[in-house]
Motif scaffolding. Sequence first.
Motif, short mmCIF file in Angstrom:
data_model
loop_
_atom_site.label_atom_id
_atom_site.label_comp_id
_atom_site.label_asym_id
_atom_site.label_seq_id
_atom_site.Cartn_x
_atom_site.Cartn_y
_atom_site.Cartn_z
N ARG A 213 0.83 -1.21 0.00
CA ARG A 213 0.00 0.00 0.00
C ARG A 213 0.87 1.27 0.00
O ARG A 213 0.63 2.21 0.76
CB ARG A 213 -0.96 0.00 1.18
CG ARG A 213 -1.97 -1.15 1.16
CD ARG A 213 -3.02 -1.01 2.24
NE ARG A 213 -4.03 -2.04 2.13
CZ ARG A 213 -4.01 -3.20 2.78
NH1 ARG A 213 -2.97 -3.47 3.58
NH2 ARG A 213 -4.96 -4.09 2.65
N GLY A 214 1.86 1.28 -0.85
CA GLY A 214 2.74 2.44 -0.95
C GLY A 214 1.98 3.72 -1.28
O GLY A 214 1.10 3.71 -2.14
N THR A 215 2.28 4.79 -0.60
CA THR A 215 1.67 6.14 -0.69
C THR A 215 0.34 6.24 0.02
O THR A 215 -0.27 7.31 0.05
CB THR A 215 1.51 6.65 -2.14
OG1 THR A 215 0.33 6.10 -2.75
CG2 THR A 215 2.74 6.38 -2.99
N MET A 216 -0.17 5.16 0.60
CA MET A 216 -1.47 5.18 1.28
C MET A 216 -1.27 5.24 2.80
O MET A 216 -0.17 5.06 3.31
CB MET A 216 -2.29 3.94 0.92
CG MET A 216 -2.50 3.76 -0.57
SD MET A 216 -3.47 2.27 -0.91
CE MET A 216 -2.91 1.90 -2.56
N ALA A 217 -2.37 5.45 3.49
CA ALA A 217 -2.30 5.59 4.96
C ALA A 217 -1.78 4.32 5.62
O ALA A 217 -1.09 4.39 6.64
CB ALA A 217 -3.68 5.95 5.50
N GLU A 218 -2.09 3.15 5.04
CA GLU A 218 -1.69 1.87 5.65
C GLU A 218 -0.36 1.36 5.11
O GLU A 218 -0.06 0.17 5.20
CB GLU A 218 -2.77 0.81 5.40
CG GLU A 218 -4.17 1.21 5.82
CD GLU A 218 -4.92 1.92 4.70
OE1 GLU A 218 -4.28 2.27 3.68
OE2 GLU A 218 -6.13 2.14 4.85
N GLU A 219 0.45 2.25 4.59
CA GLU A 219 1.71 1.87 3.95
C GLU A 219 2.62 1.05 4.88
O GLU A 219 2.72 1.31 6.07
CB GLU A 219 2.44 3.15 3.54
CG GLU A 219 3.80 2.98 2.94
CD GLU A 219 4.43 4.33 2.65
OE1 GLU A 219 4.19 4.87 1.57
OE2 GLU A 219 5.15 4.86 3.54
N ARG A 220 3.27 0.06 4.28
CA ARG A 220 4.23 -0.76 5.00
C ARG A 220 5.42 -1.05 4.09
O ARG A 220 5.24 -1.54 2.97
CB ARG A 220 3.58 -2.08 5.44
CG ARG A 220 4.52 -3.04 6.15
CD ARG A 220 3.83 -4.38 6.38
NE ARG A 220 4.72 -5.34 7.01
CZ ARG A 220 4.44 -6.64 7.14
NH1 ARG A 220 3.30 -7.12 6.68
NH2 ARG A 220 5.29 -7.47 7.71
N ILE A 221 6.61 -0.73 4.56
CA ILE A 221 7.83 -0.95 3.78
C ILE A 221 8.82 -1.70 4.66
O ILE A 221 9.12 -1.27 5.77
CB ILE A 221 8.46 0.38 3.33
CG1 ILE A 221 7.45 1.18 2.48
CG2 ILE A 221 9.74 0.13 2.53
CD1 ILE A 221 7.90 2.59 2.18
N THR A 222 9.29 -2.85 4.17
CA THR A 222 10.19 -3.68 4.98
C THR A 222 11.08 -4.52 4.08
O THR A 222 10.69 -4.82 2.94
CB THR A 222 9.36 -4.61 5.91
OG1 THR A 222 10.22 -5.30 6.78
CG2 THR A 222 8.55 -5.61 5.11
N PRO A 223 12.27 -4.90 4.55
CA PRO A 223 13.05 -5.87 3.77
C PRO A 223 12.23 -7.13 3.54
O PRO A 223 11.53 -7.60 4.45
CB PRO A 223 14.27 -6.13 4.66
CG PRO A 223 14.41 -4.90 5.50
CD PRO A 223 13.00 -4.45 5.75
N LEU A 224 12.32 -7.68 2.35
CA LEU A 224 11.55 -8.89 2.06
C LEU A 224 11.90 -10.01 3.03
O LEU A 224 11.04 -10.81 3.42
CB LEU A 224 11.80 -9.34 0.62
CG LEU A 224 11.05 -10.60 0.19
CD1 LEU A 224 9.54 -10.38 0.22
CD2 LEU A 224 11.50 -11.05 -1.19
N ALA A 225 13.15 -10.08 3.45
CA ALA A 225 13.59 -11.13 4.36
C ALA A 225 12.85 -11.10 5.69
O ALA A 225 12.78 -12.10 6.40
CB ALA A 225 15.10 -11.03 4.60
N GLU A 226 12.28 -9.94 6.05
CA GLU A 226 11.57 -9.81 7.32
C GLU A 226 10.06 -9.98 7.16
O GLU A 226 9.32 -9.89 8.15
CB GLU A 226 11.88 -8.44 7.92
CG GLU A 226 13.35 -8.25 8.26
CD GLU A 226 13.65 -6.87 8.81
OE1 GLU A 226 12.70 -6.11 9.09
OE2 GLU A 226 14.86 -6.54 8.93
#
Length: 247
Positions: A213-226
């Motif tokens: 959900r990039g650019t949205m309120a619920e955005e989540r960004i993490t290394p794929l390994a995690e």
Amino acid sequence: MAACPAASGTLYTLGLGPGDPELLTLKAARILRETPVFAHFAKRGRAGNARTIATPHLPPSAEELRFEYPYTTEIPLDDPRYLTGIAGFYEECAAILAARLRAGQDVALLCEGDPFFYGSSMYLFDRLRDEFRQEVVPGITAMGGCWARAGTPIVHGDDILTVLPGTLDGERMAERLRGTDAAVIMKVGRNLPKIRAALEAVGLTARALYVERGTMAEERITPLAERDDAPAPYFSLVLVPGRQRPR
């Protein structure tokens, strides 16, 4: 291309960007305000991604045409029932739009991201292009919004970027990854374990980022390994930045 009837309306296919309503282009926002009819795709029981993005820009007087997919992930893409059913669905949607256009009404067809980049709207564009005037307004792609939010330059110098659908066979995906410098993997969904395995096979897991959900309120960004292997939501992708070179 056949001549369009002088009295017919125009179909505007609008790219609405990756999710943040402020990332619409000025042109798309203007056409939304001025067009008497808007149409959008949606999954049954859902508001619809494009409709949600467009909401702040829609005039209250506009007529809404909601096109509900007969199915999305319930049937495999290579199942003959899927191909027949989805083709019939697009034919029905095109007929509904054609009736409005023949009546002289302009219609705005909403599409998240960019209309010609994995967009369902392109199938209506193809069906109506020979009879009606059409204008396509490009939008910021999901991948562009995601790498901006992740603060991750994706290609450097003469890097080659490859965009892959997560629905590919795992071996074919690994083969494509092996021959590129940077990658974006779309259509993650239930394909996350297969995507992870392909990246591990070519030694790219450490560089991979998962963006939801990039650019949205619920955005989540993490290394794929995690990230675990639970199914990913519709608005998710994997970024593999290109080779980091000295400046």
